[in-house]
Design an enzyme around this catalytic site. Sequence first.
Site, PDB file in Angstrom:
ATOM      1  CD  GLU A  30      65.676  66.885  33.592  1.00 53.31           C
ATOM      2  OE1 GLU A  30      65.427  66.038  32.705  1.00 53.31           O
ATOM      3  OE2 GLU A  30      65.325  66.764  34.781  1.00 53.31           O
ATOM      4  CE  LYS A  48      68.227  61.377  28.185  1.00 52.66           C
ATOM      5  NZ  LYS A  48      67.732  60.184  28.915  1.00 52.66           N
ATOM      6  CG  ASN A  97      61.993  66.931  37.583  1.00 57.27           C
ATOM      7  OD1 ASN A  97      62.454  67.849  36.913  1.00 57.27           O
ATOM      8  ND2 ASN A  97      61.941  65.676  37.137  1.00 57.27           N
ATOM      9  CD  GLU A  98      60.348  65.793  33.370  1.00 54.68           C
ATOM     10  OE1 GLU A  98      60.060  64.578  33.438  1.00 54.68           O
ATOM     11  OE2 GLU A  98      61.066  66.264  32.478  1.00 54.68           O
ATOM     12  CG  ASN A 123      63.160  69.061  32.908  1.00 50.72           C
ATOM     13  OD1 ASN A 123      63.831  70.051  33.174  1.00 50.72           O
ATOM     14  ND2 ASN A 123      62.782  68.173  33.823  1.00 50.72           N
ATOM     15  CD1 TRP A 152      68.934  63.927  32.150  1.00 49.22           C
ATOM     16  CD2 TRP A 152      68.891  65.313  33.912  1.00 49.22           C
ATOM     17  NE1 TRP A 152      68.610  63.183  33.252  1.00 49.22           N
ATOM     18  CE2 TRP A 152      68.583  64.007  34.339  1.00 49.22           C
ATOM     19  CE3 TRP A 152      68.947  66.346  34.853  1.00 49.22           C
ATOM     20  CZ2 TRP A 152      68.309  63.717  35.685  1.00 49.22           C
ATOM     21  CZ3 TRP A 152      68.671  66.053  36.167  1.00 49.22           C
ATOM     22  CH2 TRP A 152      68.350  64.739  36.573  1.00 49.22           C
ATOM     23  CE1 TYR A 171      63.907  59.138  26.492  1.00 53.12           C
ATOM     24  CE2 TYR A 171      63.912  61.332  27.458  1.00 53.12           C
ATOM     25  CZ  TYR A 171      64.256  60.004  27.515  1.00 53.12           C
ATOM     26  OH  TYR A 171      64.950  59.513  28.599  1.00 53.12           O
ATOM     27  CG  ASP A 215      65.556  57.959  34.387  1.00 49.81           C
ATOM     28  OD1 ASP A 215      65.699  56.720  34.378  1.00 49.81           O
ATOM     29  OD2 ASP A 215      66.184  58.732  33.643  1.00 49.81           O
ATOM     30  CE1 TYR A 237      66.709  64.881  28.253  1.00 51.22           C
ATOM     31  CE2 TYR A 237      64.627  65.467  29.284  1.00 51.22           C
ATOM     32  CZ  TYR A 237      65.985  65.211  29.379  1.00 51.22           C
ATOM     33  OH  TYR A 237      66.618  65.292  30.590  1.00 51.22           O
TER      34      TYR A 237
HETATM   35  C1  BDP Z   1      63.390  63.811  32.682  1.00 55.46           C
HETATM   36  C2  BDP Z   1      63.557  63.652  34.178  1.00 55.46           C
HETATM   37  C3  BDP Z   1      64.906  63.071  34.582  1.00 55.46           C
HETATM   38  C4  BDP Z   1      65.246  61.919  33.661  1.00 55.46           C
HETATM   39  C5  BDP Z   1      65.331  62.452  32.244  1.00 55.46           C
HETATM   40  C6  BDP Z   1      65.742  61.368  31.236  1.00 55.46           C
HETATM   41  O1  BDP Z   1      63.362  64.883  34.833  1.00 55.46           O
HETATM   42  O2  BDP Z   1      64.871  62.656  35.908  1.00 55.46           O
HETATM   43  O3  BDP Z   1      66.408  61.256  34.042  1.00 55.46           O
HETATM   44  O4  BDP Z   1      64.064  62.917  31.871  1.00 55.46           O
HETATM   45  O5  BDP Z   1      64.849  60.753  30.651  1.00 55.46           O
HETATM   46  O6  BDP Z   1      62.105  63.530  32.370  1.00 55.46           O
HETATM   47  O7  BDP Z   1      66.925  61.153  31.069  1.00 55.46           O
END
Ligand code: BDP
Length: 586
Positions: free
Chosen positions: A498, A562, A407-408, A461, A543, A467, A158, A463
Site C-alpha cells: 500500500e 485514495k 493486514n496490519e 503499507n 492503495w 499520514y 477502514d 504512507y
Molecule cells: C491502511 C489499511 C487500509 C486503509 C489505509 C488508509 O491497510 O485498509 O484503508 O491504511 O488509511 O492502514 O487509507
Amino acid sequence: MLRPQDGPTRERKSLNGMWRFRLDPDGVGREQEWFRTPLAQARDMPVPASYNDVLADATVRDHVGDAWYQTTVRVPRGWAGERVVLRFDSATHRAVVWVDDVEVVRHEGGYTPFEADVTAHVRPGEESRVTVVVDNRLTWHSLPPGIVEDGRQTYFHDFFNYAGLHRSVWLYSTPAAHVSDVTVVTGLDGGTGTVDHRVETVGAGDVRVVLTDAAGREVARDEGSTGRLVVEDVHPWRPGEGYLYDLRVELTREAEVVDSYTLPVGVRTVEVRGTQFLVNGEPFRFTGFGKHEDALFRGKAHDDVLMVHDFALMEWTGANSLRTSHYPYAEEVLDHADRHGIVVIDETAAVGQNLGLMAGILRRQFPPTFSPDTIDDAAREVHAQAIRELVARDKNHPSVVLWSIANEPESDTDAAVAYFQPLVALTRELDPTRPVGTVNMAFSPYGRDRLQALGDVVMLNRYYGWYLHTGDLAAAEQALQAELEQWATEGKPVLVTEYGADTLAGLHSLTAEPWSEEYQADLLDTYHRVFDRVEAVVGEQVWNFADFATAPSVGRVAGNRKGVFTRDRRPKAAAFALRRRWRPLG
Ligand code: BDP
C-alpha cells in the site's frame, strides 16, 4: 472445495434474483422460528447484494444484528436419484440456513463458501422454502474483529461493514458417488510441465484424469486418485498470459463414467529466492493495486459487469497484479485473473487486529490486542479455520501466488508472535507450494516489527507524504528510502502493498497540496523513484484502485478517497501517471 459446475453428470440451478428480506432488530426471529412460515412484513431484496444501500432506509444501512432472507426453489424433476446440494458462495458474516423447517447448515466467516447436502430434505419436482438468517455483528471472535456496545457496532478496519448475501446461491446436483475434491500442483522443467493431482471421491469407483490443452487436444492421461501427468512442450501460465489446460477428473465404474468434474489448470511455478520473487523461474515485479469489493448501491456484491470493467481498467493502467484486500474475493474474480494472467495476493479477512493503533484513532482505551479479553485462543482458531477455508477454496488457482494471512496486525509484541507463529506454520502445512506472509503497518517499522521475520516475503503499507510528512514529498522520499534500505537487509523480496494519498477528483493545485489530483500523482512518482533505487523492492501496489465506502469519520469524505479511480470508475490524474510508468509503450 469444488465450485458447482454444469457437466455431463452435474447440473446447477441459480437461486439468484429477488428474495424476501426482513431485519430482525430485536433478535427474536430465531426464537420465534421465522423459518417455519413465509417471512412476514418482508421487503424485496436482490441477491447477490449487500442489503445496506439498496433501500432508501437508514435503519437498513446501519442495521446491527440478524437479517432474514427467504426464497422458494423448485428442485428440477430430472434430479431424482441425484445428490442435491445447497451452496452459498458467501454470507456475511455468519449464517444459519433452513430448508423448509430443517436447519441444514451454519457457517462463520463472511467471505468463503459453504454448503449442505440437502438430498434428504427436498423432493425433485417439488418446491422448497429456503430461509437464511445473516448476522453482521463483529466481535472479538470474528474476522474481522469488532465490538458491539448498546446495539452499536465499532470496528477497527477502514471499509464499511457491508453485509448480506454478497455472492451467488446455488442448488446443484451430483451423482451419489462423486468427485469431492481435487488438488493440483504444477511444475516446470525446461519445456516439460508436470501436473501432480490428488483426487478425493465419495462412493465406489476408479479415478481417471485427462488433461486437454486450450484447443481441446488431449495431452496426457492417468489412472488413479494420485499421480503425475507429464506435459511435453508445455504452454505455461504466466503473468500477462493466462494459458489454461483443462483437467477432466472422472469417477468410473467399469465402462461407465459415474461423475465428471473439469478443473482449469495453469502450469506455473512460484518461488522466493533471496530478494527475488520468481514465477516460472523468472524474476517477477508486481505492479497493481490493493482493491476492495465495493460499488455504489450493491456494496460488496459480486457483479460480472463491474469485475470485467475493473480488470479492463487495471489492464489500461498496466497493472499485472492485485491484492484481495482485505478478505477473500468472489471466486469469479480468481477465475478471471487465471484466464487473464493477473497475479493475485490472496488475503484473509484478518484486518484491524491492532488495538494500540485504534486507541489513537478512536480516542479510547483498549485492552491489549491479543489477550484473554480480546483476540484470544478461540479467535485464533476462527482465524485458523478461515485460512483452511481460503486454501481449500483457492489452492488450484494459478493466479494466486502468495497468501497474506493478515493486514496490519499488531506486530511488535510477544503476544503477536505467539498468535501468528502457528498460523504461518498452518498455512505452510496446508500449502507448501506458495509463500506466505503478513502485511506490516507503518507504526511497526524495521527494527520494531517482529512478524516479517516469520514470513517468506516482506509486505509493507507505507504512507510517508500522507499520514507522515503530510504535504512534504522531499521528506517523504528521504524517509521511505532510509526505511526500505533497512528492510532490504532482511534478504527477502520487499513488496510495498500500500502507498497512496486521499484525493478529491476535480481538486487541482499548483502547489503540493494534499487532496489534489496533482499531489496524488506526485506522491506516486516520488515512491517510484525510491522503489527503482532499492533492488529488493519487487512489488508496488497502490492503495487503492478506486474510492470506497467506510464508516463515518472526520478523515473520510464520504469514504476513503485514495482511489486512482473514483467510486464510479473515472480516472484521476494518478491513473494516467501509473499508465505512463506501467505501460510506457501505451
Ligand atoms: C491502511 C489499511 C487500509 C486503509 C489505509 C488508509 O491497510 O485498509 O484503508 O491504511 O488509511 O492502514 O487509507
